[in-house]
Design a protein around this motif. Structure first.
Motif, mmCIF file in Angstrom:
data_model
loop_
_atom_site.group_PDB
_atom_site.id
_atom_site.type_symbol
_atom_site.label_atom_id
_atom_site.label_comp_id
_atom_site.label_asym_id
_atom_site.label_seq_id
_atom_site.Cartn_x
_atom_site.Cartn_y
_atom_site.Cartn_z
ATOM 1 N N ASN A 117 1.020 -1.464 0.080
ATOM 2 C CA ASN A 117 0.027 -0.064 -0.231
ATOM 3 C C ASN A 117 0.549 1.821 0.061
ATOM 4 O O ASN A 117 0.640 2.183 -0.691
ATOM 5 C CB ASN A 117 -0.930 -0.051 1.597
ATOM 6 C CG ASN A 117 -2.027 -1.046 1.374
ATOM 7 O OD1 ASN A 117 -2.406 -1.777 -0.228
ATOM 8 N ND2 ASN A 117 -2.624 -1.156 1.789
ATOM 9 N N GLN A 118 2.146 1.273 0.692
ATOM 10 C CA GLN A 118 3.053 2.402 1.113
ATOM 11 C C GLN A 118 3.271 2.749 -0.849
ATOM 12 O O GLN A 118 3.708 3.458 -1.203
ATOM 13 C CB GLN A 118 3.868 2.448 1.896
ATOM 14 C CG GLN A 118 4.519 3.396 2.369
ATOM 15 C CD GLN A 118 4.019 4.356 2.300
ATOM 16 O OE1 GLN A 118 3.165 4.566 2.728
ATOM 17 N NE2 GLN A 118 4.264 5.713 1.474
ATOM 18 N N TYR A 119 4.166 1.529 -1.364
ATOM 19 C CA TYR A 119 4.464 2.002 -2.305
ATOM 20 C C TYR A 119 3.165 1.946 -3.288
ATOM 21 O O TYR A 119 3.612 3.438 -4.061
ATOM 22 C CB TYR A 119 5.010 -0.167 -3.476
ATOM 23 C CG TYR A 119 5.426 -0.222 -4.316
ATOM 24 C CD1 TYR A 119 7.034 0.241 -4.466
ATOM 25 C CD2 TYR A 119 5.058 -0.277 -5.736
ATOM 26 C CE1 TYR A 119 7.731 0.750 -6.064
ATOM 27 C CE2 TYR A 119 5.854 -0.856 -6.415
ATOM 28 C CZ TYR A 119 6.541 0.146 -6.998
ATOM 29 O OH TYR A 119 7.238 -0.014 -8.445
ATOM 30 N N HIS A 120 2.526 1.637 -3.761
ATOM 31 C CA HIS A 120 1.648 2.357 -4.297
ATOM 32 C C HIS A 120 0.818 3.802 -4.605
ATOM 33 O O HIS A 120 1.007 4.439 -5.333
ATOM 34 C CB HIS A 120 -0.246 2.014 -4.743
ATOM 35 C CG HIS A 120 0.779 0.189 -5.350
ATOM 36 N ND1 HIS A 120 0.568 -0.156 -6.108
ATOM 37 C CD2 HIS A 120 0.640 -1.191 -4.174
ATOM 38 C CE1 HIS A 120 0.552 -1.205 -6.300
ATOM 39 N NE2 HIS A 120 0.623 -2.073 -5.553
ATOM 40 N N LYS A 121 1.341 4.577 -2.651
ATOM 41 C CA LYS A 121 1.177 5.302 -2.310
ATOM 42 C C LYS A 121 1.652 6.253 -3.378
ATOM 43 O O LYS A 121 1.885 7.336 -3.349
ATOM 44 C CB LYS A 121 0.928 5.590 -1.265
ATOM 45 C CG LYS A 121 -0.023 7.201 -0.442
ATOM 46 C CD LYS A 121 -0.021 7.201 1.204
ATOM 47 C CE LYS A 121 -0.856 5.850 1.992
ATOM 48 N NZ LYS A 121 -0.530 6.410 3.253
ATOM 49 N N PHE B 265 2.061 9.796 -5.761
ATOM 50 C CA PHE B 265 2.826 11.342 -4.858
ATOM 51 C C PHE B 265 3.707 11.191 -6.290
ATOM 52 O O PHE B 265 3.549 12.782 -6.252
ATOM 53 C CB PHE B 265 3.143 10.922 -3.746
ATOM 54 C CG PHE B 265 2.272 10.928 -2.477
ATOM 55 C CD1 PHE B 265 1.166 11.057 -2.275
ATOM 56 C CD2 PHE B 265 2.840 10.168 -1.438
ATOM 57 C CE1 PHE B 265 -0.015 11.059 -1.434
ATOM 58 C CE2 PHE B 265 1.978 10.283 -0.302
ATOM 59 C CZ PHE B 265 1.183 10.487 -0.428
ATOM 60 N N ARG B 266 4.358 10.573 -6.750
ATOM 61 C CA ARG B 266 4.785 10.413 -7.725
ATOM 62 C C ARG B 266 4.329 11.410 -9.141
ATOM 63 O O ARG B 266 4.952 12.612 -9.429
ATOM 64 C CB ARG B 266 5.943 9.160 -7.861
ATOM 65 C CG ARG B 266 7.247 9.226 -9.541
ATOM 66 C CD ARG B 266 8.207 10.825 -8.563
ATOM 67 N NE ARG B 266 8.511 11.342 -10.258
ATOM 68 C CZ ARG B 266 8.371 12.822 -9.774
ATOM 69 N NH1 ARG B 266 7.918 13.238 -8.793
ATOM 70 N NH2 ARG B 266 8.368 13.572 -10.869
ATOM 71 N N SER C 19 -4.138 18.826 -3.982
ATOM 72 C CA SER C 19 -4.097 18.853 -2.692
ATOM 73 C C SER C 19 -5.610 18.251 -2.435
ATOM 74 O O SER C 19 -5.513 17.108 -1.112
ATOM 75 C CB SER C 19 -4.804 20.230 -2.526
ATOM 76 O OG SER C 19 -3.179 20.713 -3.216
ATOM 77 N N GLN C 20 -7.017 18.309 -3.346
ATOM 78 C CA GLN C 20 -8.289 17.407 -3.190
ATOM 79 C C GLN C 20 -6.978 16.482 -2.574
ATOM 80 O O GLN C 20 -8.816 15.324 -1.901
ATOM 81 C CB GLN C 20 -8.824 17.559 -4.141
ATOM 82 C CG GLN C 20 -9.291 18.916 -4.074
ATOM 83 C CD GLN C 20 -9.917 19.537 -4.631
ATOM 84 O OE1 GLN C 20 -10.303 18.755 -5.974
ATOM 85 N NE2 GLN C 20 -10.794 20.795 -5.167
ATOM 86 N N ILE C 21 -6.474 15.366 -3.659
ATOM 87 C CA ILE C 21 -6.337 13.905 -3.800
ATOM 88 C C ILE C 21 -5.305 13.190 -2.108
ATOM 89 O O ILE C 21 -5.785 12.434 -2.093
ATOM 90 C CB ILE C 21 -5.624 13.905 -5.132
ATOM 91 C CG1 ILE C 21 -6.577 13.236 -6.304
ATOM 92 C CG2 ILE C 21 -5.028 12.132 -4.800
ATOM 93 C CD1 ILE C 21 -6.442 13.582 -7.502
ATOM 94 N N PRO D 150 -6.810 7.258 -3.409
ATOM 95 C CA PRO D 150 -7.346 6.066 -4.638
ATOM 96 C C PRO D 150 -6.233 5.381 -5.247
ATOM 97 O O PRO D 150 -4.940 6.140 -5.001
ATOM 98 C CB PRO D 150 -7.721 7.149 -4.730
ATOM 99 C CG PRO D 150 -7.595 8.450 -4.674
ATOM 100 C CD PRO D 150 -6.938 8.414 -3.377
ATOM 101 N N ALA D 151 -6.005 4.714 -5.478
ATOM 102 C CA ALA D 151 -5.124 4.021 -6.639
ATOM 103 C C ALA D 151 -4.776 4.649 -7.570
ATOM 104 O O ALA D 151 -5.751 5.516 -7.980
ATOM 105 C CB ALA D 151 -5.811 2.737 -7.020
ATOM 106 N N LEU D 152 -3.635 4.491 -8.181
ATOM 107 C CA LEU D 152 -2.669 5.504 -9.454
ATOM 108 C C LEU D 152 -4.255 5.430 -10.418
ATOM 109 O O LEU D 152 -3.789 6.668 -11.145
ATOM 110 C CB LEU D 152 -1.173 5.052 -9.638
ATOM 111 C CG LEU D 152 -1.189 5.606 -10.960
ATOM 112 C CD1 LEU D 152 -0.581 6.550 -9.696
ATOM 113 C CD2 LEU D 152 0.534 4.696 -11.241
ATOM 114 N N ASP D 153 -4.494 4.615 -11.044
ATOM 115 C CA ASP D 153 -5.157 4.573 -12.334
ATOM 116 C C ASP D 153 -6.925 5.601 -11.644
ATOM 117 O O ASP D 153 -6.830 6.191 -12.512
ATOM 118 C CB ASP D 153 -6.056 2.973 -12.622
ATOM 119 C CG ASP D 153 -4.532 2.466 -12.912
ATOM 120 O OD1 ASP D 153 -3.814 2.436 -13.686
ATOM 121 O OD2 ASP D 153 -4.375 1.612 -13.328
#
Length: 132
Positions: free
Chosen positions: A78-82, A86-87, A101-103, A110-113
């Motif tokens: 989960n941290q990896y996907h977070k 962020f990237r 900011s909202q995300i 939420p997931a990257l997709d």
């Protein structure tokens, strides 16, 4: 069957070797890539391509003992996907600070997709509002 197995192992040994030079280069690229003047689609696709290549050279860590708690791996994953989200957000142009900011304030992130989809919707809404 035996020859296919040997062939697969030979390919694996030749191409699945750790390449720290390439991993270092990929981390540099991933740290510096931005949307710039490209479309969000081009930026997203390029990021995903580099992440996929990174996973080939440096897959997610996992326990091999078999007696570990899978919840720990889930937290790590989960941290990896977070971090990927962020990237992606950090590479977006400054015109989208509000959606970034909202995300970031969402819980859970939420997931990257999904983030990519939100970004596309935001851009779509802006285009509609600009047109007379």
């Amino acid at each position: 069957m035996d020859s296919a197995y040997k062939m697969w192992n030979t390919l694996k040994q030749n191409f699945a070797q750790p390449d720290d030079t390439r991993v270092c280069n990929l981390q540099y690229i991933l740290g510096n890539i931005t949307e710039g003047t490209r479309s969000v689609d081009a930026y997203f696709i390029e990021l995903k391509g580099f992440w996929e290549e990174m996973r080939n050279y440096s897959p997610l860590l996992h326990c091999e003992c078999g007696s570990c708690n899978p919840v720990c791996f889930k937290k790590y994953s989960n941290q990896y996907h977070k971090d990927m989200v962020f990237r992606f957000l950090n590479g977006l142009n400054e015109s989208l600070v509000a959606i970034r900011s909202q995300i970031i304030l969402m819980d859970p992130i939420p997931a990257l997709d999904k983030v990519y989809s939100l970004k596309l919707r935001e851009k779509s809404q802006r285009n509609v509002m600009i047109q007379p």
